[in-house]
Each structure stands twice: as structure tokens, then as C-alpha cells.
Design a protein around this motif. Structure first.
Motif, mmCIF file in Angstrom:
data_model
loop_
_atom_site.group_PDB
_atom_site.id
_atom_site.type_symbol
_atom_site.label_atom_id
_atom_site.label_comp_id
_atom_site.label_asym_id
_atom_site.label_seq_id
_atom_site.Cartn_x
_atom_site.Cartn_y
_atom_site.Cartn_z
ATOM 1 N N UNK A 24 33.269 -38.120 -15.111
ATOM 2 C CA UNK A 24 32.788 -38.469 -16.184
ATOM 3 C C UNK A 24 31.960 -37.203 -16.807
ATOM 4 N N UNK A 25 31.325 -36.331 -15.785
ATOM 5 C CA UNK A 25 30.169 -35.246 -16.228
ATOM 6 C C UNK A 25 30.799 -33.944 -15.658
ATOM 7 N N UNK A 26 31.397 -34.087 -14.660
ATOM 8 C CA UNK A 26 31.835 -32.703 -14.048
ATOM 9 C C UNK A 26 33.564 -32.698 -13.684
ATOM 10 N N UNK A 27 33.774 -31.600 -13.311
ATOM 11 C CA UNK A 27 35.127 -31.366 -12.954
ATOM 12 C C UNK A 27 35.241 -30.316 -11.803
ATOM 13 N N UNK A 28 36.284 -30.447 -10.711
ATOM 14 C CA UNK A 28 36.197 -29.420 -9.809
ATOM 15 C C UNK A 28 37.504 -29.294 -9.161
ATOM 16 N N UNK A 29 37.944 -27.979 -8.743
ATOM 17 C CA UNK A 29 38.911 -27.808 -7.980
ATOM 18 C C UNK A 29 38.925 -27.138 -7.041
ATOM 19 N N UNK A 67 35.802 -24.302 -7.180
ATOM 20 C CA UNK A 67 34.962 -24.032 -8.739
ATOM 21 C C UNK A 67 34.837 -25.368 -9.429
ATOM 22 N N UNK A 68 33.470 -25.609 -9.657
ATOM 23 C CA UNK A 68 32.959 -26.814 -10.325
ATOM 24 C C UNK A 68 32.438 -26.483 -11.621
ATOM 25 N N UNK A 69 32.660 -27.293 -12.725
ATOM 26 C CA UNK A 69 32.047 -26.948 -13.934
ATOM 27 C C UNK A 69 31.644 -28.293 -14.680
ATOM 28 N N UNK A 70 30.710 -28.277 -15.575
ATOM 29 C CA UNK A 70 30.102 -29.507 -16.207
ATOM 30 C C UNK A 70 30.647 -29.689 -17.647
ATOM 31 N N UNK A 93 30.715 -21.767 -8.185
ATOM 32 C CA UNK A 93 31.957 -21.146 -7.259
ATOM 33 C C UNK A 93 31.734 -20.670 -6.025
ATOM 34 N N UNK A 94 32.844 -21.092 -5.226
ATOM 35 C CA UNK A 94 32.866 -20.439 -3.677
ATOM 36 C C UNK A 94 34.087 -19.735 -3.432
ATOM 37 N N UNK A 95 33.959 -18.649 -2.520
ATOM 38 C CA UNK A 95 35.127 -18.346 -1.710
ATOM 39 C C UNK A 95 34.659 -18.160 -0.107
ATOM 40 N N UNK A 96 35.730 -18.668 0.689
ATOM 41 C CA UNK A 96 35.421 -18.453 1.969
ATOM 42 C C UNK A 96 36.775 -18.073 2.487
ATOM 43 N N UNK A 97 36.541 -16.670 3.403
ATOM 44 C CA UNK A 97 37.697 -16.354 3.963
ATOM 45 C C UNK A 97 37.236 -16.342 5.535
ATOM 46 N N UNK A 98 38.118 -17.313 6.472
ATOM 47 C CA UNK A 98 37.927 -17.259 7.944
ATOM 48 C C UNK A 98 39.011 -16.742 8.537
ATOM 49 N N UNK A 99 38.781 -15.998 9.427
ATOM 50 C CA UNK A 99 39.659 -15.271 10.525
ATOM 51 C C UNK A 99 39.281 -15.638 11.962
ATOM 52 N N UNK A 114 33.933 -14.858 9.443
ATOM 53 C CA UNK A 114 34.059 -15.653 8.251
ATOM 54 C C UNK A 114 33.160 -14.855 7.144
ATOM 55 N N UNK A 115 33.742 -14.689 5.893
ATOM 56 C CA UNK A 115 33.100 -14.278 4.790
ATOM 57 C C UNK A 115 32.902 -15.293 3.979
ATOM 58 N N UNK A 116 31.557 -15.519 3.305
ATOM 59 C CA UNK A 116 31.111 -16.678 2.275
ATOM 60 C C UNK A 116 30.620 -15.879 1.104
ATOM 61 N N UNK A 117 30.967 -16.467 -0.030
ATOM 62 C CA UNK A 117 30.640 -16.042 -1.195
ATOM 63 C C UNK A 117 30.387 -17.348 -2.147
ATOM 64 N N UNK A 118 29.084 -17.185 -2.634
ATOM 65 C CA UNK A 118 28.642 -18.407 -3.664
ATOM 66 C C UNK A 118 27.793 -17.902 -4.833
ATOM 67 N N UNK A 119 28.119 -18.753 -5.689
ATOM 68 C CA UNK A 119 27.426 -18.116 -6.966
ATOM 69 C C UNK A 119 27.370 -19.570 -7.846
ATOM 70 N N UNK A 120 26.112 -19.820 -8.718
ATOM 71 C CA UNK A 120 25.994 -20.791 -9.584
ATOM 72 C C UNK A 120 25.384 -20.147 -10.757
ATOM 73 N N UNK A 121 25.630 -20.799 -11.976
ATOM 74 C CA UNK A 121 24.900 -20.439 -13.314
ATOM 75 C C UNK A 121 24.760 -21.819 -13.929
ATOM 76 N N UNK A 122 23.553 -21.551 -14.745
ATOM 77 C CA UNK A 122 23.113 -22.555 -15.534
ATOM 78 C C UNK A 122 22.539 -22.074 -16.826
#
Length: 801
Positions: free
Chosen positions: A262-267, A284-287, A311-317, A326-334
């Protein structure tokens, strides 16, 4: 009828017996090279996920013939010391199919176990780790691990799992209001918690001022909150550590998760970059929440606009059984645009790179580097005195941990870390028109270093010990101009007598300290134990705020000449008891926490864009104590828990100058003091594919300062405030409800979940804040702002393919 029932039972028993006769028993595996060894045979191994190759931390290995249980370490490794004989090993991990593994031990050897996830229709709700007896047998106190399966059992907040709010249902953990960011843990402020994602610190874990948590649950493996005896590997905060572990993608096949609510969507998408070796996971998640704001009763919110994403990106080896990257990337914005043409925005960014290596059967290593950034801006475009305020934080560092296992019950961990932090506290940029003057607060630079070790061991079945020591060293650095003040006078603009200039990188002030940690466990039997612990922690960064929660425009400030590090000493005592084969889990814990150098602000302080913020602050003592009761039911159609906390969080300000004392130097309630906090969680499985859940929450209203009277001054009506935090908001009470319906697919067809939830079922107007209005001839009138003053339904649909 009775004859038919007996016939069906007999028929079913016959088929079951026939099936057992026809089923082939697991083949017994010979482990090791036979050189005639009879005793002291070492069998080691590693447990990983069959699909992703991810190490399963905390999985249990049981040897029923010896009544022996072991738990995998942070790299998924375990070790058994056996005599030459036949054994029937059992491997268990919550959410995964149990593996029975018969072996014949003839010599030292190694085995690799690959476990596969079972259908997520679990009958258990796991809070204290994955071992059902871990709360009894471990020396951990206040270490709470929530898996994503556990959090999915809770009524979703706005249609999806909320990590922070899930933790707030546990004893000793609370939030100050209905839409508040951060956690208050055992009387600590929100800035006294270190929140890290993939090892990188996150400074503002919220969307929309706290209505949503800024972590996408689809890319989270599990979260652990340390609220009592914190392992020595963690530091930098004085209250609690929230460690969020990202999820690795599949090394076997591609998959997609979609959710529309109802308020957000994500994939999220995950799969192998290199088959069986390197995986990738992106989320990725958006409102689209603006339509909700238009339904709120408050006119300011009703005419506002909000947007956020993360948004997130995770690369695991997992390149081998012994090495994993493991490489991890995270970002958020408001960004939130108020009706008054003021826009507030904030952004988090975090990178981390982790390497885990098993150097030998006993020695393992973990190295991690991280970069974290946080910035916010306030923009006024009203056309009159336009302005812009910006602030930034940059955090860069590395950590190294080494573990050596003398035996499965004797382990030493040691290591160190280094970080540099830069804060731009605030810059005021005027618009093209107006009378606002530009202003910029000096940048701050700091450096933190630490060395630590921890030793965990057991003496027999009844006694367990864990002790550690952490040495923290901090330096406040130039370039900076530091103001000097006259002695024997309050620090104020009027007592300034000069300045000292420090060069780039020059040490202005240093602080250090030893932080011991220790806990002891005594088990009366396999279902009953008592534990005691002590913890000391240092904190060199502070949130300067006169609010009770994290607001994006609050100021982060490093310790300097005038602002000393916060120091917390915590004492804990707990009693733990499981019933009916761990179906019921209970505990009661008591704690006392002593806080030094807590930051408080002077009456009438101005905290926005201040170049000499020390003139607005005073040091305070803190005191927190409480009792936490926890009752949980793990198995059956009805699962859930009850948590109750009685606690106090107090502050006191006594300085040599009477005019700076608050409440005449007496103890007063902190902004987040809530003596009574009760949560009841229930989840009922109606059928295999349908479940309903509910949460009932009650807490004492938080402290506020009400005006005592009003007076006229130069033609203006002004409020008079007396003692701070002597009044309280109305008590908080809310009931949430959710129903989940699962659609099952097979083969390549997708499977989906419908989730319907209602927040605030009773429509109670719990106050988010109290403000005051002026009425002629009357004292100041209090007004209540309730963000969720009506029942708020939501619907979401999630599919996998």
C-alpha cells in the motif's frame, strides 16, 4: 464412528510401518585414515547453505551417544574430539532440514555438511539464537538474535517487516513514540547505540522521521542486538550494538523477489556471477506514500510531500572452504517537503569489504574495511529569507579479528581496529534575497584506535566463563581554532578570553580507557541457569539534540577539550529457565547502569549552526536500572512471547555554577524514561498456508516539560517553564493485527504471499508530540499531535520466481 477411527489409525500405522521397513537407512561414513588410533580423534568440519554456500553460524551438532552438543563458529566451523567408535551425528539449524549423519570415526578427519532450507512454514519463533538451549548454556547476557523468519511472524508495520520495531518488542528495548527512529536500550539514548550494516556504521536508520526503518528486509540475513555484556570486539558506543548481517545471493541459480504494498514497493534479484563461486544480490525499495499524508488530520502534514528509497548490493565469493569474501553496499535517501516550502533531506551511504579465512583447524581470521557517509540538508524556499543548511559525516576504517580454538569449549579472540571520522557540523547558505547571513561551523576531525581480546571457556557442564578487555584510544585533531575561556567562570560567550590555532593533523586532545567485560554462567541442570555480568564502554561521538529521537537536523559532535567521552558501567544479573523440552523459555534479568559525561543542553540553548557549541551544553550524570521479564512459547500452532520491563532512566546536572544546574541539581527523568513497558506477541497458524498475528503494546508516557504559567514582556505573551521533564505524555497503548496467506507454487512457477494488516486497530490517538497554544486569559493550552490517530490498514503481495 469409533470403529472407523480405530480402523483409520490401524491403517495409517500399518502404512507408516511398511514405509519405515522399505526406507533405506543412511549409509555410515568412515571418517579419517585408519592408523590404529583409539582415543582423541579430531573430527572437524564446516556447515554451509546448500544453495548460497554461506556459512551457517550457530548451527548445532549433536552426538547422542555422548550426550554432546557443539555449535558452529562465525565461519561455520566445528570440531569434535571422539573415541574410535560408531556415532550418529545430527545437524540442526532453524529454517533448514535436519541432517542425520552416521559415521565411523577411525582417525582425524574433516567433513563438509551442506544444509538446505526447508519450507518456511516453521512451528517455532526463535529469539535467543538458533540453539534451543543457547539461552541456558551460553555465557551471553542480553545478546538477542532475530532471524528474518522470526520477524516475519510479527504484524508488519505498513505492510512489511520492520527490523527496528521488531527489536523494540523485546524486554529492555523501547522507542519513545509511534513514529520514532532509533532504539532506547536499557536507559540509553539513541546515539548510544552503534548500528552497523555489514560492519559499516549507519548514522540515521530511518525513513520519514521514523515511520519506516531504512533497511530492506529482503537483503538482511539476521540481526543481533547486544544490550548487556558486549563482546570486546565491539566498541565506540556506551549502550548497545546492533549488528546487521547482509544476506548472500545464490551461487546456484537466479531468483527474483517482488513486493507491492500500500505504501512501498521493492524488488531484489540474486544469482551466480560465477557458478558455485561468486554470487550477487541487489535490492531496491521505494515509497509512494504521499496519498497517505493527504489523509492525515494535521494540516502541515496533509499538505506535505515525502519520498524515500534505499538500495543494496551484496557480492559474495566463497572461493573455497577456507576463504570467503563479501562486498556490501548500502544507500538510503529521504526528502520531506513541508507545506511551508521547507524541504528536509538526508542520505546514508556505506561500503564494506570482508574477508574470512580459516588458516588452520584451530586458527581463523576476519578482516574488514568500511566507508560510511551521512549528510542532511534543510532548504527553505518560501521567498522570504531563503536559506540552506548542510551537514556531513565521513567515517573510514578497518578491523581485524583473529580466533584460536584450543578446544570446542575454549576459545580466544583478539584483534584491533582503526578509524578516522570527519564531521561538517553545519553550514548556513543564504538565498539570493533576504537578510540571513552566511555561517559555517568549523569541521571536526577525530581518530579512534582500539585493541581487544576475549576468552570464552567452560569448566565442565555447569560453569562457563567469558572475559575480555578492550583498550580505546581517541584523538581530537586539527586543523581547528579552539576558543579559550576564563577560569572559575561558566563557559559562555561572555567568558571567552582568546583562541588557539591548531594545524592540520595536530593533536588537540586525547582520551583513552580500558573497558573490561566479563560474564559467568552456572547451570543447575540442562534447563536452568543463572548468569552475572559486567561491562564498561566508552563513546567519543555525541548526538546534540533537545529531542527524544534522531531528527535529521540534529548535530553530531566529537569529544573535544570541553566535551569528554561518555563512559558507561553496567552490571547485570539473570535467571533463565526452559520448560517442556524448550517449548517454553523464560528469563528475568536485572541491570544497573552508571553513565558519566552524558550531554545535556542549557535552558534556552540554541543548537543550530553554532561555532562554539560548548557554550550551550553541560555535562550530566546518568543512572539507569530495571528488571526485564520474558516468557516465550516456541512450538505449536500458537507461538509468541510476553515481555515486560520496569525501568528508570535518570539524569542529574550539578556544576560549580548554580545558574547552570538543572532542576536544582536533583535527579530528573530523561526524555525517554518510561517506567512500565509491556508487549504481548501472538502468532496463530490457522493452516499450513494461513496465519494470523497480533501485537498488544502498552507503556508509560514519556516525560515532557509543560509551561507553568505565562507572562507579558514588551507586548509579547511568553511561557514560563520551571523544572525540566516533570510532566508526562498520556500512556501509550496500541493493538496491531495481521493475516498472512501463502500461495504455493511448484517447479518454475512462482509462489506468493498476501499480507493484510491493521495498525492501531482501536484507533487510539497516541501522542507523537505535545505542543502549546495561547488563549487569552488562560494558562498555555496543551495540544496533542497524533500521527496514527485512526486504524490504518495496509495490503501487500510478495512473489518469488
Amino acid at each position: 464412528m469409533m470403529k472407523k477411527i480405530l480402523f483409520l489409525i490401524f491403517l495409517f500405522s500399518g502404512f507408516a510401518s511398511l514405509a519405515q521397513q522399505n526406507a533405506e537407512p543412511p549409509k555410515r561414513i568412515v571418517v579419517g585414515r585408519d592408523i590404529g588410533q583409539l582415543k582423541g580423534i579430531r573430527i572437524s568440519g564446516r556447515i554451509i547453505d546448500e544453495i548460497t554456500g554461506e556459512a551457517l553460524v550457530g548451527a548445532t551438532i549433536t552426538v547422542p551417544e555422548l550426550d554432546l552438543t557443539r555449535i558452529t563458529d562465525t565461519n561455520g566451523f566445528f570440531e569434535l574430539v571422539l573415541d574410535r567408535a560408531e556415532y550418529n551425528l545430527t545437524f540442526r539449524y532453524v529454517g533448514y532440514e535436519t541432517i542425520d549423519y552416521p559415521i565411523t570415526a577411525v582417525g582425524d578427519g574433516r567433513i563438509s555438511i551442506r544444509m538446505i532450507q526447508e519450507d518456511f512454514q516453521l512451528d517455532d519463533v526463535v529469539i535467543y539464537g538458533r540453539d534451543p538451549e543457547k539461552n541456558i548454556r551460553s555465557t551471553d547476557m542480553g545478546a538477542v538474535t532475530l532471524s528474518m523468519n522470526t520477524m516475519r511472524e510479527l504484524p508488519p508495520f505498513f505492510g512489511e517487516v520492520d527490523i527496528v520495531r521488531s527489536l523494540a518488542t523485546l524486554p529492555g528495548v523501547s522507542q519513545v513514540g509511534e513514529a520514532s527512529s532509533g532504539l532506547n536500550v536499557r536507559g540509553g539514548g539513541v546515539d548510544q547505540n552503534l548500528i552497523q550494516f555489514g560492519g559499516a556504521p549507519i548514522y540515521n536508520p530511518s525513513h520519514m522521521f521514523g515511520l519506516f526503518t531504512a533497511f530492506n528486509p529482503d537483503v538482511v540475513n539476521d540481526v543481533t542486538l547486544y544490550k548487556a555484556v558486549v563482546p570486546a570486539r565491539f566498541g565506540g558506543r556506551s549502550s548497545a550494538i546492533l549488528d546487521i548481517i547482509p544476506k548472500a545471493g545464490s551461487v546456484d541459480k537466479w531468483g527474483v523477489d517482488l513486493m507491492a504494498g500500500t505504501y512501498t514497493g521493492k524488488v531484489s534479484v540474486n544469482g551466480p556471477l560465477i557458478k558455485d563461486k561468486v554470487s550477487i544480490l541487489g535490492g531496491f525499495r521505494i515509497s509512494y506514500i504521499n496519498w497517505l499524508l493527504q489523509t492525515l488530520t494535521d494540516p502541515v502534514l496533509n499538505n506535505s510531500n515525502a519520498n524515500f528509497y534505499d538500495g543494496n548490493l551484496v557480492i559474495s565469493a566463497p572461493i573455497s572452504d577456507n576463504n570467503e569474501f563479501m562486498y556490501s553496499y548500502y544507500t538510503s535517501y529521504d526528502d520531506f517537503a513541508f507545506a511551508s516550502d521547507t524541504t528536509i533531506s538526508w542520505k546514508n551511504t556505506a561500503h564494506s569489504l570482508q574477508w574470512k579465512s580459516k588458516l588452520s583447524e584451530k586458527l581463523s581470521m576476519e578482516a574488514l574495511g568500511f566507508y560510511s557517509g551521512y549528510n542532511f540538508g534543510v532548504f527553505n524556499r518560501s521567498g522570504i529569507n531563503d536559506f540552506q543548511i548542510n551537514s556531513d559525516i565521513l567515517d573510514l576504517g578497518g578491523k581485524l579479528f583473529v580466533s584460536y580454538n584450543f578446544s570446542p569449549t575454549n576459545k580466544v579472540t583478539f584483534g584491533g581496529e582503526y578509524k578516522q571520522i570527519e564531521i561538517q557540523p553545519g553550514e548556513l547558505i543564504p538565498g539570493e534575497q533576504g537578510e540571513v547571513l552566511p555561517r559555517k561551523v568549523q569541521n571536526e576531525f577525530g581518530r579512534e584506535m582500539a585493541g581487544h581480546f576475549q576468552h570464552e571457556f567452560e569448566l565442565g557442564e555447569k560453569l562457563g566463563f567469558s572475559y575480555g578487555l578492550r583498550y580505546d584510544f581517541y584523538q581530537y585533531l586539527g586543523a581547528r581554532t579552539v576558543r579559550q575561556y576564563a577560569e572559575n567562570q561558566p563557559i559562555s560567550d561572555g567568558s571567552a578570553i582568546g583562541e588557539i590555532n591548531y594545524a592540520d593533523g595536530e593533536v588537540i586532545q586525547s582520551y583513552d580507557g580500558l573497558g573490561p567485560r566479563a560474564s559467568i554462567r552456572y547451570s543447575f541442570n540442562k534447563s536452568t541457569s543463572i548468569k552475572a555480568g559486567y561491562n564498561k564502554m566508552y563513546q567519543f561521538i555525541h548526538l546534540i539534540s533537545n529531542t527524544a529521537t534522531i531528527a535529521p537536523f540534529d548535530l553530531w559532535k566529537l569529544s573535544d577539550n570541553y566535551l569528554k567521552p561518555q563512559i558507561a558501567d553496567q552490571y547485570s544479573l539473570g535467571f533463565y529457565k526452559n520448560f517442556k523440552g524448550n517449548i517454553f523459555e523464560t528469563s528475568i534479568e536485572f541491570y544497573y547502569k552508571d553513565l558519566q559525561n552524558v550531554v545535556e543542553y542549557k535552558d534556552g540553548a540554541n543548537l543550530i549552526v553554532r561555532n562554539h557549541i560548548e557554550t550551550e551544553l553541560v555535562p550530566a550524570q546518568g543512572q539507569a536500572y530495571g528488571a526485564e521479564l520474558y516468557i516465550k512459547k516456541n512450538l505449536g500452532r500458537l507461538t509468541g512471547w510476553i515481555s515486560y520491563t520496569y525501568s528508570r532512566a535518570l539524569r542529574r546536572v550539578i556544576t560549580p555554577y548554580e545558574e547552570e544546574n538543572i532542576n536544582d541539581g536533583e535527579w530528573y527523568a530523561s526524555n525517554f524514561d518510561k517506567p512500565n513497558d509491556l508487549t504481548v506477541i501472538g502468532n496463530y497458524k490457522v493452516s499450513t498456508n494461513t496465519s494470523i498475528s497480533a501485537t498488544v503494546a502498552y507503556s508509560t508516557g514519556r516525560p515532557v516539560t509543560f509551561p507553568e504559567a505565562k507572562f507579558d514582556y514588551s507586548g509579547n505573551s511568553l511561557a514560563y517553564f520551571d523544572n525540566r521533564n516533570q510532566d508526562r505524555m498520556p500512556d501509550f497503548f496500541r493493538i496491531d493485527f495481521a493475516a498472512n496467506f501463502k500461495l504455493k507454487g511448484s517447479g518454475k512457477f512462482f509462489e506468493g504471499d498476501w499480507t493484510f494488516s491493521v495498525l492501531n486497530v482501536l484507533g487510539r490517538k497516541n501522542p507523537y508530540s505535545i505542543f502549546f497554544g495561547d488563549a487569552p486569559g488562560l494558562p498555555p493550552q496543551s495540544l496533542r499531535l497524533a500521527l496514527l490517530g485512526v486504524p490504518l490498514p495496509s495490503l501487500s503481495y510478495a512473489i518469488k520466481f
